[in-house]
Design a protein around this motif. Structure first.
Motif, PDB file in Angstrom:
ATOM      1  N   GLY A  73      50.589  44.011  43.745  1.00 23.27           N
ATOM      2  CA  GLY A  73      50.792  44.287  45.169  1.00 23.27           C
ATOM      3  C   GLY A  73      52.277  44.468  45.452  1.00 23.27           C
ATOM      4  O   GLY A  73      53.140  44.015  44.671  1.00 23.27           O
ATOM      5  N   ALA A  74      52.558  45.148  46.574  1.00 24.45           N
ATOM      6  CA  ALA A  74      53.966  45.369  46.944  1.00 24.45           C
ATOM      7  C   ALA A  74      54.673  44.045  47.215  1.00 24.45           C
ATOM      8  O   ALA A  74      55.867  43.896  46.968  1.00 24.45           O
ATOM      9  CB  ALA A  74      54.040  46.262  48.175  1.00 24.45           C
ATOM     10  N   GLN A  75      53.901  43.086  47.694  1.00 21.17           N
ATOM     11  CA  GLN A  75      54.513  41.792  48.039  1.00 21.17           C
ATOM     12  C   GLN A  75      55.275  41.199  46.851  1.00 21.17           C
ATOM     13  O   GLN A  75      56.331  40.614  47.013  1.00 21.17           O
ATOM     14  CB  GLN A  75      53.394  40.842  48.489  1.00 21.17           C
ATOM     15  CG  GLN A  75      53.852  39.447  48.746  1.00 21.17           C
ATOM     16  CD  GLN A  75      53.725  39.050  50.184  1.00 21.17           C
ATOM     17  OE1 GLN A  75      53.175  39.784  51.006  1.00 21.17           O
ATOM     18  NE2 GLN A  75      54.220  37.899  50.500  1.00 21.17           N
ATOM     19  N   TYR A 104      66.489  44.929  53.535  1.00 25.66           N
ATOM     20  CA  TYR A 104      65.048  45.162  53.389  1.00 25.66           C
ATOM     21  C   TYR A 104      64.563  45.983  54.577  1.00 25.66           C
ATOM     22  O   TYR A 104      64.747  45.583  55.728  1.00 25.66           O
ATOM     23  CB  TYR A 104      64.302  43.818  53.335  1.00 25.66           C
ATOM     24  CG  TYR A 104      62.795  43.953  53.464  1.00 25.66           C
ATOM     25  CD1 TYR A 104      62.052  44.607  52.473  1.00 25.66           C
ATOM     26  CD2 TYR A 104      62.114  43.445  54.573  1.00 25.66           C
ATOM     27  CE1 TYR A 104      60.678  44.744  52.593  1.00 25.66           C
ATOM     28  CE2 TYR A 104      60.740  43.571  54.694  1.00 25.66           C
ATOM     29  CZ  TYR A 104      60.021  44.226  53.701  1.00 25.66           C
ATOM     30  OH  TYR A 104      58.660  44.371  53.816  1.00 25.66           O
ATOM     31  N   ILE A 155      61.400  48.771  56.246  1.00 24.50           N
ATOM     32  CA  ILE A 155      60.074  49.415  56.203  1.00 24.50           C
ATOM     33  C   ILE A 155      60.230  50.671  57.062  1.00 24.50           C
ATOM     34  O   ILE A 155      60.021  50.630  58.277  1.00 24.50           O
ATOM     35  CB  ILE A 155      58.980  48.491  56.802  1.00 24.50           C
ATOM     36  CG1 ILE A 155      59.029  47.103  56.163  1.00 24.50           C
ATOM     37  CG2 ILE A 155      57.589  49.123  56.662  1.00 24.50           C
ATOM     38  CD1 ILE A 155      58.301  46.013  56.955  1.00 24.50           C
ATOM     39  N   ASN A 180      55.828  47.540  60.071  1.00 25.79           N
ATOM     40  CA  ASN A 180      54.961  46.430  60.424  1.00 25.79           C
ATOM     41  C   ASN A 180      55.863  45.304  60.911  1.00 25.79           C
ATOM     42  O   ASN A 180      56.685  44.834  60.136  1.00 25.79           O
ATOM     43  CB  ASN A 180      54.169  45.989  59.173  1.00 25.79           C
ATOM     44  CG  ASN A 180      53.212  44.865  59.453  1.00 25.79           C
ATOM     45  OD1 ASN A 180      53.055  44.431  60.593  1.00 25.79           O
ATOM     46  ND2 ASN A 180      52.561  44.380  58.405  1.00 25.79           N
ATOM     47  N   ASP A 226      60.355  49.543  51.572  1.00 29.19           N
ATOM     48  CA  ASP A 226      58.947  49.125  51.470  1.00 29.19           C
ATOM     49  C   ASP A 226      58.107  50.142  52.239  1.00 29.19           C
ATOM     50  O   ASP A 226      58.254  50.275  53.461  1.00 29.19           O
ATOM     51  CB  ASP A 226      58.837  47.705  52.082  1.00 29.19           C
ATOM     52  CG  ASP A 226      57.444  47.132  51.972  1.00 29.19           C
ATOM     53  OD1 ASP A 226      56.633  47.664  51.197  1.00 29.19           O
ATOM     54  OD2 ASP A 226      57.171  46.128  52.680  1.00 29.19           O
ATOM     55  N   TYR A 277      52.859  52.440  54.339  1.00 25.60           N
ATOM     56  CA  TYR A 277      52.137  53.239  55.353  1.00 25.60           C
ATOM     57  C   TYR A 277      52.547  54.701  55.407  1.00 25.60           C
ATOM     58  O   TYR A 277      52.018  55.451  56.225  1.00 25.60           O
ATOM     59  CB  TYR A 277      52.350  52.606  56.742  1.00 25.60           C
ATOM     60  CG  TYR A 277      51.957  51.152  56.781  1.00 25.60           C
ATOM     61  CD1 TYR A 277      50.628  50.788  56.630  1.00 25.60           C
ATOM     62  CD2 TYR A 277      52.911  50.144  56.913  1.00 25.60           C
ATOM     63  CE1 TYR A 277      50.251  49.451  56.609  1.00 25.60           C
ATOM     64  CE2 TYR A 277      52.543  48.810  56.904  1.00 25.60           C
ATOM     65  CZ  TYR A 277      51.228  48.472  56.750  1.00 25.60           C
ATOM     66  OH  TYR A 277      50.848  47.170  56.724  1.00 25.60           O
ATOM     67  N   THR A 299      52.368  50.877  47.188  1.00 27.65           N
ATOM     68  CA  THR A 299      51.165  50.069  46.996  1.00 27.65           C
ATOM     69  C   THR A 299      49.905  50.906  47.194  1.00 27.65           C
ATOM     70  O   THR A 299      49.927  51.885  47.936  1.00 27.65           O
ATOM     71  CB  THR A 299      51.145  48.874  47.984  1.00 27.65           C
ATOM     72  OG1 THR A 299      49.940  48.117  47.771  1.00 27.65           O
ATOM     73  CG2 THR A 299      51.190  49.309  49.441  1.00 27.65           C
ATOM     74  N   SER A 346      47.282  49.280  48.310  1.00 21.69           N
ATOM     75  CA  SER A 346      46.506  48.394  49.196  1.00 21.69           C
ATOM     76  C   SER A 346      45.927  49.117  50.395  1.00 21.69           C
ATOM     77  O   SER A 346      44.803  48.855  50.798  1.00 21.69           O
ATOM     78  CB  SER A 346      47.383  47.239  49.696  1.00 21.69           C
ATOM     79  OG  SER A 346      47.545  46.285  48.676  1.00 21.69           O
ATOM     80  N   LYS A 347      46.708  49.993  51.009  1.00 23.01           N
ATOM     81  CA  LYS A 347      46.231  50.607  52.246  1.00 23.01           C
ATOM     82  C   LYS A 347      45.521  51.930  51.975  1.00 23.01           C
ATOM     83  O   LYS A 347      44.926  52.510  52.881  1.00 23.01           O
ATOM     84  CB  LYS A 347      47.397  50.832  53.227  1.00 23.01           C
ATOM     85  CG  LYS A 347      48.283  49.610  53.431  1.00 23.01           C
ATOM     86  CD  LYS A 347      47.572  48.422  54.039  1.00 23.01           C
ATOM     87  CE  LYS A 347      48.483  47.201  54.059  1.00 23.01           C
ATOM     88  NZ  LYS A 347      47.918  46.038  54.729  1.00 23.01           N
TER      89      LYS A 347
HETATM   90  C1  LIG Z   1      55.174  46.241  55.316  1.00 20.11           C
HETATM   91  C2  LIG Z   1      54.273  45.673  54.276  1.00 20.11           C
HETATM   92  N1  LIG Z   1      54.734  45.502  53.041  1.00 20.11           N
HETATM   93  C3  LIG Z   1      53.962  44.997  52.076  1.00 20.11           C
HETATM   94  C4  LIG Z   1      52.664  44.622  52.320  1.00 20.11           C
HETATM   95  C5  LIG Z   1      51.884  43.984  51.240  1.00 20.11           C
HETATM   96  O1  LIG Z   1      51.240  44.909  50.477  1.00 20.11           O
HETATM   97  P1  LIG Z   1      50.434  44.509  49.186  1.00 20.11           P
HETATM   98  O2  LIG Z   1      49.015  44.291  49.593  1.00 20.11           O
HETATM   99  O3  LIG Z   1      50.589  45.692  48.291  1.00 20.11           O
HETATM  100  O4  LIG Z   1      51.052  43.283  48.600  1.00 20.11           O
HETATM  101  C6  LIG Z   1      52.134  44.780  53.607  1.00 20.11           C
HETATM  102  C7  LIG Z   1      50.770  44.366  53.885  1.00 20.11           C
HETATM  103  O5  LIG Z   1      50.288  44.321  54.976  1.00 20.11           O
HETATM  104  C8  LIG Z   1      52.967  45.328  54.608  1.00 20.11           C
HETATM  105  O6  LIG Z   1      52.552  45.505  55.861  1.00 20.11           O
END
Ligand SMILES: Cc1ncc(COP(=O)(O)O)c(C=O)c1O
Length: 398
Positions: free
Chosen positions: A100-102, A169, A171, A176, A204, A207, A234, A236-237
């Motif tokens: 995951g990106a986290q 950092y 986005i 978000n 990051d 989206y 990522t 994830s979305k």
């Molecule tokens: C801005 C942002 N970065 C990273 C993530 C986490 O992504 P991942 O599920 O790939 O860890 C999210 C998840 O909501 C997010 O909103």
């Protein structure tokens, strides 16, 4: 037994906000609080058939230990894809698959920052990343956001005045929680400031592919001549968050240190999930999938805005129209206690929204905002949730 915890974890405090999340899991509550993709967005059948074919043809590859850098075919595919489609990644960059990106945010901070060093971030920002930074003992300096992205003057002043800043950092797309997209001018200004002050940037971008309207803006990483941008992507979305597969494009030297850090964390990301992503990207028409997602979420965003106009705006709450992403950032009139509003909404009116202060560098900073998600609920639940919110707001706001 009295347990003694590290200062690192003590830095992450449970708060009133988390109390609100407890109510959100009650099935009677309409949750507009999660950052989840729509259940209609998952390609369960395609993924089931990918799994079947992996287990028929290469079961041991999917079950055995693997390499920390990630599944080679997925790395090669994404490096080519990002270069070709987003001019992202140079000869001095490598790509790693992460859980995951986290994990990219956490590992970047771990390899670049000592305890007490500063990370500059947008304020508000994604709480998951902020907590990752906090968990390794870095300090956060928040910089405000305007309609076209981070406040550059404030950023400059923060860079001038804050000691030991190691990372900015950001986005840049559909941030978000604010939903704001940074203009190209500001992306370039941010890069130049990072260069002037010799700090790294984490870009990051979960989206960016989910733009429903308007023109895409190039990634900061696309003009990274110095090798100072760590790009976080990522699936994830756009495929499934439960797979926990993300990827970073970062200079070789940085990637090498990330590998060492990742070895000590989880050895490698789930190899079956990486194989699924690779098969999905290369065999299931990923570009068409993105078009479907944009169409689905664009329609959902449009109906959420209509519902907000009908039920919520008459109470004095305002919001910014969205062009992409998963969230709408709503503003309460000045004289309203935002935390109490969010708490009563979920406890007494059955609709969960996220208090804006959850995303602030300091949760005690004044904040009139709350965040709603419009992708996860069905159309019926979305209408029910926004109607409940509007009815409550009309009765509560003077
Ligand atoms: C801005 C942002 N970065 C990273 C993530 C986490 O992504 P991942 O599920 O790939 O860890 C999210 C998840 O909501 C997010 O909103």
């Amino acid at each position: 037994m009295e347990y003694r915890f590290s200062k690192r974890i003590e830095n992450i405090k449970p708060s009133a906000i988390r109390e609100i999340f407890k109510y959100a899991s009650d099935p009677r509550v309409v949750s507009l609080s999660a950052g989840n993709p729509s259940p209609d967005a998952f390609e369960s059948e395609a993924i089931a058939s990918i799994c079947k074919s992996i287990f028929e043809s290469r079961p041991i590859d999917a079950l055995q230990y693997s390499v920390t850098e990630g599944y080679t075919p997925l790395r090669e595919h994404m490096l080519g894809y990002m270069k070709q489609n987003h001019a992202t990644g140079r000869d001095f960059d490598d790509i790693l698959i992460m859980s995951g990106a986290q994990q990219i945010m956490e590992i970047s901070a771990k390899i670049l920052c000592n305890e007490g060093d500063y990370i500059i971030c947008e304020n508000p920002s994604f709480v998951g990343s902020l907590n990752s930074f906090r968990s390794i003992g870095t300090k956060l300096k928040g910089v405000g956001i305007e309609n076209d992205g981070i406040n550059i003057k404030e950023l400059e002043s923060a860079l001038d005045k804050t000691p030991n800043v190691r990372i900015i950092y950001t986005i840049p797309n559909f941030q978000n929680p604010s939903g704001v997209t940074m203009s190209l001018e500001k992306r370039k200004a941010l890069y130049e400031l990072a260069r002037k002050h010799d700090v790294m940037i984490i870009e990051d971008n979960p989206y960016g592919d989910l733009r429903y309207k308007g023109e895409s803006i190039q990634n900061i990483k696309s003009f990274d001549d110095d090798g100072r941008v760590i790009y976080a992507g990522t699936f994830s979305k756009v495929i499934a968050p439960g797979l926990r597969v993300g990827y970073t494009i970062a200079p070789f030297e940085i990637a090498k240190k990330m590998v060492v850090a990742k070895q000590g964390e989880d050895v490698h990301s789930n190899i079956l999930a990486q194989m699924i992503c690779h098969e999905f990207l290369t065999k299931c028409g990923f570009d068409e999938k993105l078009l479907r997602l944009r169409h689905l979420y664009g329609k959902k965003a449009e109906s959420a805005e209509k519902l907000l106009d009908k039920y919520v705006v008459p109470s004095g709450i305002t919001y910014s129209s969205v062009e992409g992403g998963l969230f709408i950032w709503c503003r309460l009139p000045k004289n309203v206690d935002m935390l109490e509003f969010c708490s009563l909404a979920v406890r007494e009116h059955g609709v969960a929204i996220v208090p804006g202060s959850a995303f602030m560098v300091d949760e005690n900073d004044p904040c009139d905002y709350f965040r709603i998600n419009f992708t996860a609920p069905s159309d019926e639940r979305l209408e029910e949730g926004i109607k409940r919110l509007g009815d409550f707001a009309l009765s509560y706001i003077p």
